[in-house]
Scaffold this motif. Structure first.
Motif, PDB file in Angstrom:
ATOM      1  N   UNK A  57       0.825  -1.201   0.000  1.00 50.78           N
ATOM      2  CA  UNK A  57       0.000   0.000   0.000  1.00 50.78           C
ATOM      3  C   UNK A  57       0.863   1.256   0.000  1.00 50.78           C
ATOM      4  N   UNK A  58       1.922   1.260   0.788  1.00 54.97           N
ATOM      5  CA  UNK A  58       2.822   2.409   0.831  1.00 54.97           C
ATOM      6  C   UNK A  58       3.491   2.652  -0.504  1.00 54.97           C
ATOM      7  N   UNK A  59       3.921   1.577  -1.143  1.00 55.34           N
ATOM      8  CA  UNK A  59       4.558   1.704  -2.452  1.00 55.34           C
ATOM      9  C   UNK A  59       3.567   2.249  -3.479  1.00 55.34           C
ATOM     10  N   UNK A  60       2.355   1.747  -3.450  1.00 54.02           N
ATOM     11  CA  UNK A  60       1.330   2.241  -4.373  1.00 54.02           C
ATOM     12  C   UNK A  60       1.030   3.716  -4.127  1.00 54.02           C
ATOM     13  N   UNK A  61       0.989   4.119  -2.862  1.00 52.19           N
ATOM     14  CA  UNK A  61       0.747   5.539  -2.552  1.00 52.19           C
ATOM     15  C   UNK A  61       1.892   6.409  -3.051  1.00 52.19           C
ATOM     16  N   UNK A  62       3.148   5.920  -2.906  1.00 54.24           N
ATOM     17  CA  UNK A  62       4.295   6.697  -3.387  1.00 54.24           C
ATOM     18  C   UNK A  62       4.228   6.876  -4.900  1.00 54.24           C
ATOM     19  N   UNK A  63       3.875   5.806  -5.611  1.00 51.48           N
ATOM     20  CA  UNK A  63       3.747   5.905  -7.062  1.00 51.48           C
ATOM     21  C   UNK A  63       2.634   6.877  -7.444  1.00 51.48           C
ATOM     22  N   UNK A  64       1.503   6.777  -6.767  1.00 55.70           N
ATOM     23  CA  UNK A  64       0.380   7.672  -7.043  1.00 55.70           C
ATOM     24  C   UNK A  64       0.747   9.113  -6.733  1.00 55.70           C
ATOM     25  N   UNK A  65       1.516   9.311  -5.667  1.00 50.68           N
ATOM     26  CA  UNK A  65       1.915  10.660  -5.276  1.00 50.68           C
ATOM     27  C   UNK A  65       2.914  11.243  -6.286  1.00 50.68           C
ATOM     28  N   UNK A  66       3.730  10.407  -6.889  1.00 54.60           N
ATOM     29  CA  UNK A  66       4.685  10.883  -7.886  1.00 54.60           C
ATOM     30  C   UNK A  66       3.978  11.343  -9.155  1.00 54.60           C
ATOM     31  N   UNK A  67       2.879  10.678  -9.483  1.00 52.51           N
ATOM     32  CA  UNK A  67       2.136  11.031 -10.691  1.00 52.51           C
ATOM     33  C   UNK A  67       1.283  12.271 -10.457  1.00 52.51           C
ATOM     34  N   UNK A  99      -0.271  14.622  -6.930  1.00 51.81           N
ATOM     35  CA  UNK A  99      -0.219  14.722  -5.475  1.00 51.81           C
ATOM     36  C   UNK A  99      -1.452  14.107  -4.788  1.00 51.81           C
ATOM     37  N   UNK A 100      -1.179  13.433  -3.680  1.00 51.74           N
ATOM     38  CA  UNK A 100      -2.274  12.864  -2.890  1.00 51.74           C
ATOM     39  C   UNK A 100      -3.027  13.983  -2.184  1.00 51.74           C
ATOM     40  N   UNK A 101      -4.289  13.727  -1.869  1.00 49.32           N
ATOM     41  CA  UNK A 101      -5.058  14.713  -1.117  1.00 49.32           C
ATOM     42  C   UNK A 101      -4.457  14.918   0.262  1.00 49.32           C
ATOM     43  N   UNK A 102      -3.993  13.819   0.873  1.00 49.70           N
ATOM     44  CA  UNK A 102      -3.422  13.886   2.207  1.00 49.70           C
ATOM     45  C   UNK A 102      -2.049  13.209   2.199  1.00 49.70           C
ATOM     46  N   UNK A 103      -0.973  13.965   1.926  1.00 47.14           N
ATOM     47  CA  UNK A 103       0.355  13.353   1.851  1.00 47.14           C
ATOM     48  C   UNK A 103       0.863  12.842   3.206  1.00 47.14           C
ATOM     49  N   UNK A 112       3.588   9.211   5.411  1.00 47.88           N
ATOM     50  CA  UNK A 112       4.317   9.151   6.676  1.00 47.88           C
ATOM     51  C   UNK A 112       3.680   8.128   7.609  1.00 47.88           C
ATOM     52  N   UNK A 113       2.361   8.116   7.669  1.00 41.80           N
ATOM     53  CA  UNK A 113       1.659   7.166   8.522  1.00 41.80           C
ATOM     54  C   UNK A 113       1.894   5.732   8.063  1.00 41.80           C
ATOM     55  N   UNK A 114       1.945   5.518   6.769  1.00 39.32           N
ATOM     56  CA  UNK A 114       2.186   4.174   6.233  1.00 39.32           C
ATOM     57  C   UNK A 114       3.576   3.683   6.625  1.00 39.32           C
ATOM     58  N   UNK A 115       4.575   4.556   6.518  1.00 36.19           N
ATOM     59  CA  UNK A 115       5.935   4.181   6.907  1.00 36.19           C
ATOM     60  C   UNK A 115       6.002   3.842   8.399  1.00 36.19           C
ATOM     61  N   UNK A 116       5.324   4.642   9.200  1.00 34.33           N
ATOM     62  CA  UNK A 116       5.336   4.400  10.644  1.00 34.33           C
ATOM     63  C   UNK A 116       4.614   3.109  10.999  1.00 34.33           C
TER      64      UNK A 116
END
Length: 70
Positions: free
Chosen positions: A24-34, A36-40, A44-48
């Motif tokens: 899920x974290x990896x997918x969010x990073x890819x989505x954020x690179x394309x 920006x996420x609504x809540x970036x 951080x929460x995923x990593x934690x």
């Protein structure tokens, strides 16, 4: 995921949850690179969450190793 929830999981459940959270974290990073996420902050929460899960897994493995050595 709260620490109390993490402690309630079995070792196999922890391993499965770690894989899920990492994916899920990896997918969010890819989505954020394309775009920006609504809540970036979710990145951080995923990593934690992954770190909490890994910490609990290592604690249990060390506990088992200590118990088997005695």
């Amino acid at each position: 995921m709260k620490n109390a929830d993490i402690r309630a999981l079995s070792i196999e459940d922890l391993k499965n949850q770690i894989k899920t959270e990492q994916t899920n974290g990896q997918n969010m990073r890819f989505a954020h690179a394309i775009s920006p996420l609504e809540n970036p902050i979710r990145l951080k929460q995923a990593r934690k969450n992954v770190a909490r899960l890994l910490t609990e897994l290592k604690r249990r493995e060390n506990e088992q190793a200590t118990n088997s050595a005695n």
